[in-house]
Design a protein around this motif. Structure first.
Motif, PDB file in Angstrom:
ATOM      1  N   LYS A  67      -3.408   8.093   3.454  1.00 61.94           N
ATOM      2  CA  LYS A  67      -2.201   7.449   2.946  1.00 61.94           C
ATOM      3  C   LYS A  67      -2.507   6.395   1.899  1.00 61.94           C
ATOM      4  O   LYS A  67      -1.756   6.218   0.935  1.00 61.94           O
ATOM      5  CB  LYS A  67      -1.439   6.817   4.118  1.00 61.94           C
ATOM      6  CG  LYS A  67      -0.127   6.165   3.733  1.00 61.94           C
ATOM      7  CD  LYS A  67       0.562   5.600   4.964  1.00 61.94           C
ATOM      8  CE  LYS A  67       1.876   4.925   4.600  1.00 61.94           C
ATOM      9  NZ  LYS A  67       2.539   4.360   5.806  1.00 61.94           N
ATOM     10  N   HIS A  68      -3.616   5.656   2.086  1.00 60.62           N
ATOM     11  CA  HIS A  68      -3.927   4.524   1.224  1.00 60.62           C
ATOM     12  C   HIS A  68      -5.273   4.691   0.518  1.00 60.62           C
ATOM     13  O   HIS A  68      -6.180   5.353   1.034  1.00 60.62           O
ATOM     14  CB  HIS A  68      -3.961   3.228   2.035  1.00 60.62           C
ATOM     15  CG  HIS A  68      -2.656   2.900   2.690  1.00 60.62           C
ATOM     16  ND1 HIS A  68      -1.488   2.758   1.983  1.00 60.62           N
ATOM     17  CD2 HIS A  68      -2.332   2.701   3.987  1.00 60.62           C
ATOM     18  CE1 HIS A  68      -0.503   2.467   2.810  1.00 60.62           C
ATOM     19  NE2 HIS A  68      -0.996   2.433   4.039  1.00 60.62           N
ATOM     20  N   SER A 110      -8.775   6.145  -8.607  1.00 66.17           N
ATOM     21  CA  SER A 110      -7.495   6.816  -8.397  1.00 66.17           C
ATOM     22  C   SER A 110      -6.836   6.165  -7.191  1.00 66.17           C
ATOM     23  O   SER A 110      -7.251   6.397  -6.051  1.00 66.17           O
ATOM     24  CB  SER A 110      -7.724   8.315  -8.155  1.00 66.17           C
ATOM     25  OG  SER A 110      -6.525   8.969  -7.845  1.00 66.17           O
ATOM     26  N   GLN A 112      -3.964   5.616  -4.733  1.00 65.27           N
ATOM     27  CA  GLN A 112      -2.726   6.020  -4.090  1.00 65.27           C
ATOM     28  C   GLN A 112      -2.432   5.065  -2.946  1.00 65.27           C
ATOM     29  O   GLN A 112      -3.335   4.453  -2.394  1.00 65.27           O
ATOM     30  CB  GLN A 112      -2.806   7.458  -3.570  1.00 65.27           C
ATOM     31  CG  GLN A 112      -3.352   7.634  -2.175  1.00 65.27           C
ATOM     32  CD  GLN A 112      -4.867   7.604  -2.122  1.00 65.27           C
ATOM     33  OE1 GLN A 112      -5.525   7.311  -3.113  1.00 65.27           O
ATOM     34  NE2 GLN A 112      -5.411   7.909  -0.959  1.00 65.27           N
ATOM     35  N   THR A 131      -2.818   4.822 -11.256  1.00 64.57           N
ATOM     36  CA  THR A 131      -1.980   4.612 -10.080  1.00 64.57           C
ATOM     37  C   THR A 131      -0.608   5.226 -10.293  1.00 64.57           C
ATOM     38  O   THR A 131      -0.300   5.764 -11.348  1.00 64.57           O
ATOM     39  CB  THR A 131      -1.861   3.103  -9.774  1.00 64.57           C
ATOM     40  OG1 THR A 131      -1.268   2.919  -8.501  1.00 64.57           O
ATOM     41  CG2 THR A 131      -1.040   2.386 -10.833  1.00 64.57           C
ATOM     42  N   SER A 132       0.225   5.157  -9.255  1.00 69.12           N
ATOM     43  CA  SER A 132       1.576   5.710  -9.310  1.00 69.12           C
ATOM     44  C   SER A 132       2.582   4.594  -9.047  1.00 69.12           C
ATOM     45  O   SER A 132       2.218   3.518  -8.549  1.00 69.12           O
ATOM     46  CB  SER A 132       1.740   6.807  -8.255  1.00 69.12           C
ATOM     47  OG  SER A 132       1.863   6.238  -6.964  1.00 69.12           O
ATOM     48  N   GLN A 134       4.572   4.361  -6.714  1.00 69.69           N
ATOM     49  CA  GLN A 134       4.648   4.106  -5.275  1.00 69.69           C
ATOM     50  C   GLN A 134       3.451   3.318  -4.741  1.00 69.69           C
ATOM     51  O   GLN A 134       3.469   2.857  -3.597  1.00 69.69           O
ATOM     52  CB  GLN A 134       4.744   5.436  -4.510  1.00 69.69           C
ATOM     53  CG  GLN A 134       6.044   6.191  -4.721  1.00 69.69           C
ATOM     54  CD  GLN A 134       6.148   6.846  -6.092  1.00 69.69           C
ATOM     55  OE1 GLN A 134       5.140   7.358  -6.613  1.00 69.69           O
ATOM     56  NE2 GLN A 134       7.328   6.818  -6.679  1.00 69.69           N
ATOM     57  N   SER A 135       2.414   3.161  -5.537  1.00 74.54           N
ATOM     58  CA  SER A 135       1.237   2.412  -5.089  1.00 74.54           C
ATOM     59  C   SER A 135       1.568   0.926  -5.002  1.00 74.54           C
ATOM     60  O   SER A 135       2.529   0.445  -5.603  1.00 74.54           O
ATOM     61  CB  SER A 135       0.073   2.635  -6.054  1.00 74.54           C
ATOM     62  OG  SER A 135      -0.289   3.997  -6.100  1.00 74.54           O
ATOM     63  N   GLU A 191       2.821  10.067 -11.624  1.00 75.45           N
ATOM     64  CA  GLU A 191       3.360  10.381 -10.305  1.00 75.45           C
ATOM     65  C   GLU A 191       2.220  10.629  -9.321  1.00 75.45           C
ATOM     66  O   GLU A 191       1.121  11.040  -9.702  1.00 75.45           O
ATOM     67  CB  GLU A 191       4.273  11.598 -10.372  1.00 75.45           C
ATOM     68  CG  GLU A 191       5.557  11.359 -11.149  1.00 75.45           C
ATOM     69  CD  GLU A 191       6.356  10.187 -10.601  1.00 75.45           C
ATOM     70  OE1 GLU A 191       6.481  10.078  -9.355  1.00 75.45           O
ATOM     71  OE2 GLU A 191       6.845   9.380 -11.411  1.00 75.45           O
ATOM     72  N   THR A 192       2.488  10.385  -8.043  1.00 77.05           N
ATOM     73  CA  THR A 192       1.448  10.482  -7.016  1.00 77.05           C
ATOM     74  C   THR A 192       0.740  11.831  -7.037  1.00 77.05           C
ATOM     75  O   THR A 192      -0.489  11.898  -6.913  1.00 77.05           O
ATOM     76  CB  THR A 192       2.061  10.238  -5.623  1.00 77.05           C
ATOM     77  OG1 THR A 192       2.665   8.941  -5.591  1.00 77.05           O
ATOM     78  CG2 THR A 192       1.002  10.323  -4.540  1.00 77.05           C
ATOM     79  N   LEU A 195      -2.110  12.010  -9.650  1.00 73.96           N
ATOM     80  CA  LEU A 195      -3.135  10.961  -9.692  1.00 73.96           C
ATOM     81  C   LEU A 195      -4.539  11.517  -9.911  1.00 73.96           C
ATOM     82  O   LEU A 195      -5.266  11.063 -10.810  1.00 73.96           O
ATOM     83  CB  LEU A 195      -3.104  10.147  -8.397  1.00 73.96           C
ATOM     84  CG  LEU A 195      -2.144   8.969  -8.335  1.00 73.96           C
ATOM     85  CD1 LEU A 195      -2.136   8.372  -6.933  1.00 73.96           C
ATOM     86  CD2 LEU A 195      -2.518   7.910  -9.358  1.00 73.96           C
TER      87      LEU A 195
END
Length: 267
Positions: A67-68, A110, A112, A131-132, A134-135, A191-192, A195
């Motif tokens: 996830k991270h 990268s 995320q 990054t995105s 959402q990061s 966008e994620t 990435l």
């Protein structure tokens, strides 16, 4: 160095897998979902960087599974090197981190999910960050009663400017990918789902240039960074020794543990 295409190769260093295809190397962290850091993880990354250099890589993509990107540290004591504030653990962590600063190859991170605390420091130790929206990024050390770590007092001001760095370090404020891109913390915003491709494309572009010239430029651009990082980490370690037994730290860790029972990841 030979101009021939480097064959695909892979090697695992504990929780880090290093892969090389042509001249682009990848170092992937695998401690899902949070990819928390400790001295063992940072040492494995340094080993992966060295191996990729030996295999003929010209640039490295730093990524992670889960996830991270890298969020939080081990507060459980399962890893003696991960006990934040403990002298030997923090000292070993910093020694391993300095190996990353001395690595000769450009690194594209990268990012995320979250890059929090030492995870932000790891991202800032790279040359570029993709990054995105959402990061999210946070230097949350002060929120748990600690001095910032991973030489962020050296790398972060160089990336975003002294005043912005001071605000982020004092407040521990979380920022998203769009703000990170606006202030220069992120070099590419995609966008994620894009990435990995975007980071690899940037690394491949770097790798396509003359390798000795790239190394020389990097050495000049980052001249003295390892020495400044060592001095910053020595100061950080001294401050951690003073903050470690205080109620300020204890209350911060208690609050963090209530939110994240095993490891502090941040909001």
């Amino acid at each position: 160095m030979s101009s021939e295409v480097v064959a695909l190769a892979s090697k695992t260093f504990s929780d880090v897998t290093a892969t090389i295809s042509e001249f682009v190397g990848t170092a992937q962290i695998s401690r899902p979902p949070d990819n928390f850091f400790d001295a063992e993880l940072i040492g494995s990354l340094a080993d992966a960087y060295e191996w990729l250099d030996e295999q003929g890589a010209r640039a490295i993509v730093l990524g992670s599974v889960g996830k991270h990107f890298c969020a939080g540290a081990d507060f459980t004591g399962r890893s003696s090197a991960g006990r934040i504030g403990s002298g030997s653990g923090a000292g070993e962590l910093y020694e391993q981190a300095l190996r990353l600063f001395r690595a000769p190859l450009p690194v594209v991170a990268s990012v995320q999910g979250a890059a929090v605390g030492g995870g932000l420091g790891l991202a800032c130790a790279a040359d570029f960050r993709v990054t995105s929206p959402q990061s999210r990024f946070s230097a949350n050390f002060a929120r748990i009663g600690l001095h910032q770590g991973f030489a962020l007092s050296v790398t972060l001001p160089a990336i975003v400017g002294q005043q912005r760095a001071a605000e982020l370090l004092y407040t521990g404020r979380r920022i998203g990918g769009e703000v990170a891109a606006r202030i220069g913390l992120a070099d590419r915003l995609v966008e994620t789902a894009e990435l990995t491709d975007a980071a690899t494309e940037l690394a491949a572009e770097i790798a396509s240039a003359a390798p000795l010239a790239v190394r020389a430029i990097r050495a000049t651009m980052r001249g003295g960074l390892a020495d400044r990082a060592r001095a910053a980490m020595a100061r950080e370690l001294s401050e951690q020794h003073q903050l470690w037994p205080t109620a300020d730290f204890a209350e911060g860790v208690k609050a963090a543990a209530e939110r994240r029972p095993a490891r502090f990841v941040g909001q």
